[in-house]
Design a protein around this motif. Sequence first.
Motif, PDB file in Angstrom:
ATOM      1  N   SER A 333     -43.754 -35.142 -56.253  1.00  0.00           N
ATOM      2  CA  SER A 333     -43.426 -33.850 -56.857  1.00  0.00           C
ATOM      3  C   SER A 333     -43.335 -33.932 -58.370  1.00  0.00           C
ATOM      4  CB  SER A 333     -42.100 -33.326 -56.287  1.00  0.00           C
ATOM      5  OG  SER A 333     -41.054 -34.259 -56.545  1.00  0.00           O
ATOM      6  N   SER A 334     -43.247 -35.108 -58.918  1.00  0.00           N
ATOM      7  CA  SER A 334     -43.071 -35.270 -60.355  1.00  0.00           C
ATOM      8  C   SER A 334     -44.330 -34.883 -61.121  1.00  0.00           C
ATOM      9  CB  SER A 334     -42.701 -36.729 -60.669  1.00  0.00           C
ATOM     10  OG  SER A 334     -42.599 -36.929 -62.060  1.00  0.00           O
ATOM     11  N   ARG A 335     -44.280 -33.727 -61.752  1.00  0.00           N
ATOM     12  CA  ARG A 335     -45.350 -33.216 -62.612  1.00  0.00           C
ATOM     13  C   ARG A 335     -46.719 -33.260 -61.920  1.00  0.00           C
ATOM     14  NH1 ARG A 335     -45.085 -34.667 -68.800  1.00  0.00           N
ATOM     15  NH2 ARG A 335     -45.719 -36.766 -68.194  1.00  0.00           N
ATOM     16  N   VAL A 336     -46.708 -32.989 -60.612  1.00  0.00           N
ATOM     17  CA  VAL A 336     -47.956 -33.120 -59.866  1.00  0.00           C
ATOM     18  C   VAL A 336     -49.001 -32.107 -60.327  1.00  0.00           C
ATOM     19  CG1 VAL A 336     -47.250 -31.599 -57.959  1.00  0.00           C
ATOM     20  CG2 VAL A 336     -48.930 -33.414 -57.560  1.00  0.00           C
ATOM     21  N   HIS A 337     -48.573 -30.907 -60.717  1.00  0.00           N
ATOM     22  CA  HIS A 337     -49.536 -29.901 -61.170  1.00  0.00           C
ATOM     23  C   HIS A 337     -50.215 -30.344 -62.459  1.00  0.00           C
ATOM     24  CE1 HIS A 337     -48.460 -27.101 -58.051  1.00  0.00           C
ATOM     25  NE2 HIS A 337     -47.182 -27.137 -58.406  1.00  0.00           N
ATOM     26  N   LEU A 338     -49.452 -31.017 -63.312  1.00  0.00           N
ATOM     27  CA  LEU A 338     -50.037 -31.527 -64.546  1.00  0.00           C
ATOM     28  C   LEU A 338     -51.058 -32.624 -64.242  1.00  0.00           C
ATOM     29  CD1 LEU A 338     -50.137 -31.655 -67.647  1.00  0.00           C
ATOM     30  CD2 LEU A 338     -48.242 -33.314 -67.539  1.00  0.00           C
ATOM     31  N   LYS A 339     -50.764 -33.448 -63.267  1.00  0.00           N
ATOM     32  CA  LYS A 339     -51.696 -34.517 -62.899  1.00  0.00           C
ATOM     33  C   LYS A 339     -53.022 -33.932 -62.432  1.00  0.00           C
ATOM     34  CE  LYS A 339     -47.877 -37.567 -61.625  1.00  0.00           C
ATOM     35  NZ  LYS A 339     -47.079 -38.110 -60.501  1.00  0.00           N
ATOM     36  N   TYR A 340     -52.947 -32.921 -61.572  1.00  0.00           N
ATOM     37  CA  TYR A 340     -54.172 -32.274 -61.120  1.00  0.00           C
ATOM     38  C   TYR A 340     -54.910 -31.629 -62.295  1.00  0.00           C
ATOM     39  CZ  TYR A 340     -53.464 -32.770 -56.065  1.00  0.00           C
ATOM     40  OH  TYR A 340     -53.332 -33.271 -54.793  1.00  0.00           O
ATOM     41  N   ALA A 341     -54.137 -30.971 -63.165  1.00  0.00           N
ATOM     42  CA  ALA A 341     -54.754 -30.303 -64.310  1.00  0.00           C
ATOM     43  C   ALA A 341     -55.472 -31.302 -65.207  1.00  0.00           C
ATOM     44  CB  ALA A 341     -53.687 -29.536 -65.101  1.00  0.00           C
ATOM     45  N   GLN A 342     -54.831 -32.428 -65.482  1.00  0.00           N
ATOM     46  CA  GLN A 342     -55.449 -33.402 -66.389  1.00  0.00           C
ATOM     47  C   GLN A 342     -56.640 -34.104 -65.742  1.00  0.00           C
ATOM     48  OE1 GLN A 342     -51.404 -34.916 -68.525  1.00  0.00           O
ATOM     49  NE2 GLN A 342     -53.309 -35.750 -69.319  1.00  0.00           N
ATOM     50  N   ALA A 343     -56.558 -34.379 -64.450  1.00  0.00           N
ATOM     51  CA  ALA A 343     -57.712 -34.968 -63.774  1.00  0.00           C
ATOM     52  C   ALA A 343     -58.901 -34.017 -63.844  1.00  0.00           C
ATOM     53  CB  ALA A 343     -57.367 -35.288 -62.324  1.00  0.00           C
ATOM     54  N   TYR A 344     -58.618 -32.733 -63.640  1.00  0.00           N
ATOM     55  CA  TYR A 344     -59.691 -31.736 -63.697  1.00  0.00           C
ATOM     56  C   TYR A 344     -60.252 -31.577 -65.109  1.00  0.00           C
ATOM     57  CZ  TYR A 344     -61.857 -27.207 -64.278  1.00  0.00           C
ATOM     58  OH  TYR A 344     -62.727 -26.205 -64.644  1.00  0.00           O
ATOM     59  N   THR A 345     -59.377 -31.431 -66.110  1.00  0.00           N
ATOM     60  CA  THR A 345     -59.898 -31.216 -67.464  1.00  0.00           C
ATOM     61  C   THR A 345     -60.669 -32.434 -67.966  1.00  0.00           C
ATOM     62  OG1 THR A 345     -57.860 -31.989 -68.569  1.00  0.00           O
ATOM     63  CG2 THR A 345     -58.026 -29.620 -68.060  1.00  0.00           C
ATOM     64  N   LEU A 346     -60.273 -33.625 -67.529  1.00  0.00           N
ATOM     65  CA  LEU A 346     -61.001 -34.821 -67.940  1.00  0.00           C
ATOM     66  C   LEU A 346     -62.410 -34.826 -67.356  1.00  0.00           C
ATOM     67  CD1 LEU A 346     -61.106 -37.495 -69.427  1.00  0.00           C
ATOM     68  CD2 LEU A 346     -60.062 -38.592 -67.425  1.00  0.00           C
ATOM     69  N   VAL A 347     -62.538 -34.507 -66.071  1.00  0.00           N
ATOM     70  CA  VAL A 347     -63.869 -34.442 -65.443  1.00  0.00           C
ATOM     71  C   VAL A 347     -64.706 -33.362 -66.110  1.00  0.00           C
ATOM     72  CG1 VAL A 347     -65.091 -33.772 -63.328  1.00  0.00           C
ATOM     73  CG2 VAL A 347     -63.214 -35.423 -63.225  1.00  0.00           C
ATOM     74  N   ASP A 348     -64.125 -32.195 -66.308  1.00  0.00           N
ATOM     75  CA  ASP A 348     -64.879 -31.086 -66.898  1.00  0.00           C
ATOM     76  C   ASP A 348     -65.302 -31.403 -68.333  1.00  0.00           C
ATOM     77  OD1 ASP A 348     -65.864 -28.326 -66.634  1.00  0.00           O
ATOM     78  OD2 ASP A 348     -64.394 -27.876 -68.199  1.00  0.00           O
ATOM     79  N   PHE A 349     -64.412 -32.013 -69.078  1.00  0.00           N
ATOM     80  CA  PHE A 349     -64.725 -32.400 -70.469  1.00  0.00           C
ATOM     81  C   PHE A 349     -65.842 -33.432 -70.509  1.00  0.00           C
ATOM     82  CE2 PHE A 349     -63.796 -35.784 -73.626  1.00  0.00           C
ATOM     83  CZ  PHE A 349     -64.173 -35.106 -74.782  1.00  0.00           C
ATOM     84  N   LEU A 350     -65.739 -34.455 -69.691  1.00  0.00           N
ATOM     85  CA  LEU A 350     -66.732 -35.526 -69.726  1.00  0.00           C
ATOM     86  C   LEU A 350     -68.097 -35.045 -69.241  1.00  0.00           C
ATOM     87  CD1 LEU A 350     -64.606 -38.514 -68.377  1.00  0.00           C
ATOM     88  CD2 LEU A 350     -65.277 -38.067 -70.753  1.00  0.00           C
ATOM     89  N   ARG A 351     -68.104 -34.125 -68.311  1.00  0.00           N
ATOM     90  CA  ARG A 351     -69.397 -33.675 -67.781  1.00  0.00           C
ATOM     91  C   ARG A 351     -70.032 -32.585 -68.635  1.00  0.00           C
ATOM     92  NH1 ARG A 351     -72.143 -30.192 -64.406  1.00  0.00           N
ATOM     93  NH2 ARG A 351     -73.668 -31.213 -63.031  1.00  0.00           N
ATOM     94  N   GLY A 352     -69.206 -31.706 -69.209  1.00  0.00           N
ATOM     95  CA  GLY A 352     -69.808 -30.571 -69.907  1.00  0.00           C
ATOM     96  C   GLY A 352     -69.245 -30.257 -71.271  1.00  0.00           C
ATOM     97  N   GLY A 353     -68.192 -30.948 -71.694  1.00  0.00           N
ATOM     98  CA  GLY A 353     -67.597 -30.647 -72.987  1.00  0.00           C
ATOM     99  C   GLY A 353     -68.420 -31.143 -74.165  1.00  0.00           C
TER     100      GLY A 353
END
Length: 406
Positions: A333-353
């Motif tokens: 439960s510890s900052r799990v939403h942030l973990k998902y958000a950062q995993a997603y933004t990292l993939v999106d950034f690396l693929r298309g940023g």
Amino acid sequence: MIAALFAGVLLALGASDPAPDRVELVDGSVVAGRVVFEDEKRIVVRVRSKERVYALAQIRSVRALERSLRELLAKTADGLPQSAEARIALAELARERGLDGEAELLWWSVLALDPEQRDAHLALGHRDAKSGWQYPSERGWQPFASARDAHVAWSDAWVWRTLHYELRANLALEDGLALALDLERLRAAFQVGFGQQLELRASEDRMLAHVHADAKSFPEPGAKRSAYYDDSERVLRVNAAEGLHRETVFHEATHQLLHLTAEYGPQAKGVIPAWLDEGLAEFMAVAAAGPPGGAHFELGRRKLEHYAEHAREKDPYDLSRVLAFEASDFMTSSRVHLKYAQAYTLVDFLRGGQDGRFRAGFERFVASAYAGQSSSTDFARAFEDSKLDERKLEKEWKAWVAKIGR
């Protein structure tokens, strides 16, 4: 069980052919097997257990299940047509092309619109009795009018078999048919977005998906999750008692795709790190749009909520920590939403940023992970051409997130 009974008869005919595809070469010879991969230069045919590779210049014609499925999905790009006649044409096309499971699905979709349609009943093995149409079941011949109600219980759930999936669901008939098509669309989008570069082969084993319309029959994993990929049994499990949430289904189905294409099988040696597993799952899920049965995936469509959550966090995880995430980190439960958000933004950034500046490095790392090399050292090695060390890459990632998430 009822739908599965006759489905087994239909599918046994197609499954008995170990070489369903035909590749005719310019010299007149014909290769019988299964086309498991093709790109703009070559076609790979599995003949028994061995692969044969042919340049397109060697080929005169190809008749392949994978091509036929792509054509069928294109013809239903906006979902199933709303006329029985159009659905009949699709069912006949699927049957003629050897897509037996899709043909069965489409014949049932005809009956969903016109319960008395004779061609559909006959194609499904139903009989015309004095009292009306009947379908075969384990309890003998049953009146067709009872077919919908007979699949409410999980023990008698519908079973739909398409080229790559076996979907068991006690959903309403139309909802199950639409989901079966959309799972195939997800796989097709994953193949276009990642499978081509990875040269992923089509598998002859169907992926399993169980969708429960009642919470009682759903095997709760203990974390109050409405869907999850059960990697121990290699089954996608969904609780649809409160509705079918496609984004969640596609997220978990992407986990299944990653696991079965990278980590499962006698020759598989992939190790997908947790950040990539969750980031790619979310990347695929948020790309979905379109009506049920007509999902289309716009890879690169952004989920701004994830960017906003990452951008407003005063103390986000640094890149080295994200790269070291384990699967268990996404279950706490510890900052799990942030973990998902950062995993997603990292993939999106690396693929298309940054106008795709890091996409080649990202694709190299994904290929490396599929080869079993997915450490932070492997990550750094994949981006050597960008001439950025991890610290500078992280700085660019944070700037990108701040720009999109503001």
